[in-house]
Design a protein around this motif. Sequence first.
Motif, PDB file in Angstrom:
ATOM      1  N   ILE A 237      33.645  44.876   1.129  1.00 57.43           N
ATOM      2  CA  ILE A 237      33.663  44.722   2.743  1.00 57.43           C
ATOM      3  C   ILE A 237      31.213  45.419   2.173  1.00 57.43           C
ATOM      4  O   ILE A 237      30.534  44.421   2.422  1.00 57.43           O
ATOM      5  CB  ILE A 237      34.111  44.474   3.321  1.00 57.43           C
ATOM      6  N   THR A 241      27.762  43.329   2.020  1.00 54.37           N
ATOM      7  CA  THR A 241      27.118  44.276   3.712  1.00 54.37           C
ATOM      8  C   THR A 241      25.311  43.971   2.186  1.00 54.37           C
ATOM      9  O   THR A 241      24.545  43.603   3.121  1.00 54.37           O
ATOM     10  CB  THR A 241      27.166  44.739   3.954  1.00 54.37           C
ATOM     11  N   TYR A 304      32.991  37.990   4.958  1.00 48.64           N
ATOM     12  CA  TYR A 304      33.509  39.030   5.267  1.00 48.64           C
ATOM     13  C   TYR A 304      35.029  38.318   6.125  1.00 48.64           C
ATOM     14  O   TYR A 304      35.870  39.279   5.884  1.00 48.64           O
ATOM     15  CB  TYR A 304      32.956  39.444   7.346  1.00 48.64           C
ATOM     16  N   ASP A 308      38.374  39.934   3.814  1.00 46.45           N
ATOM     17  CA  ASP A 308      39.477  40.805   4.434  1.00 46.45           C
ATOM     18  C   ASP A 308      39.632  39.583   5.984  1.00 46.45           C
ATOM     19  O   ASP A 308      38.273  39.998   6.293  1.00 46.45           O
ATOM     20  CB  ASP A 308      38.945  41.819   5.125  1.00 46.45           C
ATOM     21  N   VAL A 311      38.868  41.262   9.718  1.00 46.66           N
ATOM     22  CA  VAL A 311      37.513  41.428  10.078  1.00 46.66           C
ATOM     23  C   VAL A 311      37.511  40.031  10.868  1.00 46.66           C
ATOM     24  O   VAL A 311      37.531  38.676  10.446  1.00 46.66           O
ATOM     25  CB  VAL A 311      36.745  41.149   8.659  1.00 46.66           C
TER      26      VAL A 311
END
Length: 314
Positions: A237, A241, A304, A308, A311
């Motif tokens: 993650i 980003t 995201y 995962d 999220v």
Amino acid sequence: MARRAGEAALTLIGVSILTFVLLRVVPGDQITAAYGTAAGDLSPEQLQALEAYYGVNEPLLSQYLGWLGGVLTGNLGVSATSQLSVLSMTAQSLPNTVELAVLAIVIGLGLGVPGGMLAASRPGKARDQISQLTSLIALSVPSFLLAAVVSSWLVNTIGWYPNGEGYRTLSEDPALNLQQMLLPALVLGISIAPPILQTTRAAILTVRSEDYVRTARAKGVSGRRLQVRHILRNALIPVVTMSGLQFGFLLGGALVVEQIFAIPGIGRQVLLGLEQKEYAVVQSTVLVIAVMFVLVNLLTDVIYRLVDPRVRVQ
């Protein structure tokens, strides 16, 4: 999503206002850019006619609202130098920059993620120190200097410089296009690899200390499966980003590399617009870059959720 859309709209409005104001603060205008020192010899009548032609005789608020209204209806303006619409210019240059950014981010991930994993495998040891020193050196070298050195070395050593043959798009000549994109993508990839490496290293070290990792290790999970399934996957993650931010910056920050390697990208379009004081070109192109940056951030949110499922986009 409504909140995010509102934030994106406010961001774009802020970018448009800031760009509009900064262009007017810089000395000179389209008339001086077009006529140079001869602009001082123009009569008042000629000067008024040129101001009306370029649309700089109206109040600033009227100029801004007129330009913004045109943008909202799909009219990004016209280049006074080339007489081409900014929309058509952007349609030609944007795909080149996007292709360059995609190749650069692939190279950056290919260098940064394995490098971060290697550094995190033995924190504080020789491989960690060498990886961090290498990333620091790569981060310290300006991209324009690296581009100039690489291109000069290739020309003088092996006489190979495909960017000197005239740019070809991917649809025109795929083989030559990929050769022309290789060097600038490599230069940009090396410049963005260090932050990706550091982010990967920090994320892996953080995840490795979590309780579920220790539990999996105690249950006898193999090292390879533990590294890939439990550690790397959950460390992605922050890497996503950072990659999203770097990709967004590449869309507008590759102008120096595009100029050196003669790639007609959107960054080079902004640079030429600044040189010629083309208000419509610069304002609309910067706004397009901002829109792309916002879209990349929204795409990052979607990724995201794929990486995962815990999220959730607010």
